[in-house]
Enzyme design. Structure first.
Site, PDB file in Angstrom:
ATOM      1  CE  LYS A  82      -3.722   2.567   0.382  1.00 28.54           C
ATOM      2  NZ  LYS A  82      -3.334   3.857   0.940  1.00 28.54           N
TER       3      LYS A  82
ATOM      4  CG  HIS B 135      -1.574   2.084  -4.179  1.00 20.17           C
ATOM      5  ND1 HIS B 135      -2.044   3.260  -3.608  1.00 20.17           N
ATOM      6  CD2 HIS B 135      -2.496   1.743  -5.116  1.00 20.17           C
ATOM      7  CE1 HIS B 135      -3.181   3.607  -4.176  1.00 20.17           C
ATOM      8  NE2 HIS B 135      -3.476   2.710  -5.099  1.00 20.17           N
ATOM      9  CG  ASN B 136      -0.686   5.552  -0.656  1.00 23.53           C
ATOM     10  OD1 ASN B 136      -1.401   4.733  -1.220  1.00 23.53           O
ATOM     11  ND2 ASN B 136      -1.059   6.174   0.443  1.00 23.53           N
TER      12      ASN B 136
ATOM     13  CD  GLU C 174      -2.715   8.193  -4.268  1.00 20.28           C
ATOM     14  OE1 GLU C 174      -2.945   9.171  -3.524  1.00 20.28           O
ATOM     15  OE2 GLU C 174      -3.088   7.032  -4.007  1.00 20.28           O
TER      16      GLU C 174
END
Length: 474
Positions: A183, A186-187, A190
Site C-alpha cells: 500500500k 501504491h501511494n 500515486e
C-alpha cells in the site's frame, strides 16, 4: 441477542464507509468510536435501519462479536493504533483477528504482528485504497499477515472489494508488514502519477494558454485512450468543469498551489534509499510537494529572479499530442520504479510478492487504477522474474515509439522556463537504465583519490587502489 460477524473501531469517514460496505454485503457489524457522540450520530443517521450494533465501551464491543472475532481498526496511524490494540488485548481470546486498515508504516505492522501472534491472537495489516467512495462501494484491498488469518477474512474481503473482469480486487499479499508495504508503494506511485498529471496541466496551460473548458476537453479525450484511461485522468477532467461561485473563475485557479502530504510518499522514498532502489520520479513528486509549500518564499523570489517567458509557437494540437505521449512514457517509468522497489523489498523481507496479482487488484477501486494495469499484469504473468517493466516488450516498444515527443516536450519546457521535475526524472531514469556505461567511473576514481575507497576495473577482476599523484587529500 445474536452476535455480530464483524467489528469496526473508528468512525471517521473511511471507517463508517467500510462498516456500511461490510453490512451491505451481508455481514452484521458492531461499531465503536472513542467519542460516544460520534457513534450515536452514526447510529441515528447512516446506520439507521441496518444490521449495525452501536457499542460504547471496548468490552461491550468485543463481547458483541462472534468468535473468532474479526475487528477492523480504522484510526490514525502510529501511536493511536498501538493504544487501541492495548485497549483490546484484555478482552480478546486466542484466535481473534485484529486488522489495521489504516496507512500504517510497514515496520510498525511487522512489530504488531509479532507481538499479537506471540500472544495467541491473529493480526492483519491491510492496505485499503479508493478513498471515501471506494471504501463504501468497493476498494482495492491489500492484506498482509499469516495465511490462516487471511483465510478467515477472505469471504468478507472478497465481497466488499471492488469487482473487475477477472475477480475481486483483493489477494493475500504476504507475511508480516507486506500488505502495508505494498500500500505504501501504491501511494508512492500515486504521488508520481499525480505530479506527472500536474506537469502536463502546467504545460498545457502555461505554454499553450488552454482555458479550463479546453483542458476539460483534452483530459476527457485522453481518458478515452488505451494509454491514459484512468481514475486520476477522469477526475482531472471533472475538476476543470467546476466554477467557483464567489469569483466566477475556474475553481482550480483559486486553489492555493501548496500541496499537502500524509507520509506514505516520504516513506516510499526512505525505503527505496535504504534498499538501494532508484525511484527518481517518485522522489521528484515528493520534492515537488515540499517546494510547493514554500509559497511565501516563491512569491518573494518571483519578484527578483527572472527566467524565460513566452508561449509555444508551433502547432497546438501537435504539442498537445506530444504532451500526451510524454505523460504516458513518464507514467510507465513511475510504475516501473514502484514495481522495481516491490521486487527488491520482496527479496529483502521474504514477502514472496506476486506482482501480476498486485497489478490485477489495482485495476479497480484504488486511486491508481488505470487501463494499462492489464498490460502490467500480463507482463509479470508472462515473466515473473522481469527485472524492470521497461524491458517488457510492449512497454519497451511504446517508449521507443514515443521518445522523440517525450524529449521535445521536456526541451520545450526548459526553453520556456516551465519546471517539469517528474517528466525530467522519468526521462533521466530511462536514459540511465538504457546506457551500458555511466560516468560513475569518475565518481569511483574521486572516492579512491580522497578516501582510498578502492575501485574495480573493467578489464580484470579484483579490488584496486591507486596512489594518485597530484592534489590535496582530506
Amino acid at each position: 441477542m445474536a452476535l455480530q460477524s464483524f467489528g469496526v473501531i473508528g468512525l471517521a469517514v473511511m471507517g463508517e464507509n467500510l462498516a456500511l460496505n461490510v453490512e451491505r454485503n451481508g455481514f452484521p457489524i458492531s461499531v465503536y468510536n472513542r467519542t460516544a457522540e460520534k457513534t450515536q450520530v452514526f447510529m441515528a443517521t447512516r446506520a439507521q435501519g441496518k444490521n449495525v450494533q452501536g457499542t460504547y465501551s471496548i468490552e461491550e464491543f468485543v463481547k458483541s462479536l462472534e468468535r473468532p472475532r474479526k475487528i477492523l481498526i480504522m484510526v490514525k496511524a502510529g501511536a493511536p493504533v498501538d493504544a487501541t490494540i492495548d485497549q483490546l488485548k484484555p478482552f480478546l481470546e486466542p484466535g481473534d483477528i485484529v486488522i489495521d486498515g489504516g496507512n500504517s508504516l510497514f515496520d510498525d505492522t511487522a512489530r504488531r504482528t509479532t507481538d499479537l501472534e506471540s500472544a495467541g491472537f491473529r493480526f492483519i495489516g491491510m492496505g485499503v485504497s479508493g478513498g471515501e467512495e471506494g471504501a463504501l462501494n468497493g476498494p482495492s484491498i491489500m492484506p498482509g499477515g499469516t495465511v490462516s488469518s487471511y483465510e478467515y477474512l477472505e469471504p468478507i474481503l472478497t465481497k466488499i472489494a471492488a469487482q473487475v473482469d477477472d475477480g475481486a480486487c483483493v489477494t493475500y499479499i504476504g507475511p508480516g508488514g507486506a500488505g502495508h508495504y505494498v500500500k505504501m508503494v501504491h501511494n508512492g506511485i500515486e504521488y508520481g502519477d499525480m505530479q506527472l498529471i500536474a506537469e502536463a496541466y502546467d504545460l498545457l496551460k502555461s505554454t499553450l494558454g488552454l482555458s479550463a473548458a479546453r483542458l476539460h476537453e483534452v483530459f476527457t479525450e485522453w481518458n478515452t485512450t488505451e494509454e491514459l484511461n484512468s481514475y486520476l485522468i477522469e477526475i482531472t477532467a471533472d475538476i476543470f468543469k467546476n466554477v467557483d461561485p464567489d469569483t466566477g473563475l475556474p475553481l482550480v485557479d483559486v486553489i492555493l498551489d501548496a500541496a499537502g502530504q500524509k507520509g506514505t510518499g516520504r516513506w516510499t522514498v526512505q525505503s527505496a534509499l535504504e534498499l538501494g532502489v532508484s525511484i527518481p520520479t517518485i522522489i521528484a513528486a515528493v520534492n515537488s510537494r515540499i517546494i510547493s509549500s514554500y509559497k511565501q518564499e516563491r512569491i518573494a523570489a518571483a519578484k527578483e529572479i527572472t527566467g524565460p517567458t513566452g508561449k509555444y509557437e508551433g502547432d497546438t494540437q501537435t504539442f498537445i499530442n506530444a504532451i500526451r505521449d510524454a505523460l504516458y512514457c513518464s507514467k510507465i517509468c513511475s510504475y516501473a520504479q514502484g514495481m522495481a522497489l516491490l521486487t527488491t523489498a520482496s527479496k529483502t523481507y521474504n514477502y514472496n510478492l506476486n506482482l501480476s496479482e498486485i497489478s490485477r487488484i489495482w485495476k479497480g477501486g484504488c486511486i491508481i487504477r488505470a487501463g494499462f494495469l492489464n498490460k502490467i499484469k500480463q507482463a509479470f504473468k508472462e515473466n515473473p522474474a522481469l527485472p524492470n517493466l521497461l524491458l517488457a516488450p510492449e512497454f519497451k516498444q511504446t517508449i521507443l515509439d514515443r521518445q522523440g515527443a517525450w524529449r521535445e516536450v521536456i526541451a520545450t519546457a526548459a526553453k520556456l522556463g516551465i519546471p517539469v521535475p517528474a517528466f525530467s526524472a522519468s526521462l533521466d531514469y530511462f536514459d540511465s537504465y538504457r546506457r551500458d556505461r555511466l560516468p560513475q567511473n569518475l565518481t569511483q576514481a574521486q572516492r579512491d583519490y580522497f578516501g582510498a575507497h578502492t575501485y574495480e576495473r573493467t578489464d580484470k577482476p579484483g579490488v584496486f587502489h591507486t596512489e594518485w599523484i597530484t592534489g590535496a587529500k582530506g
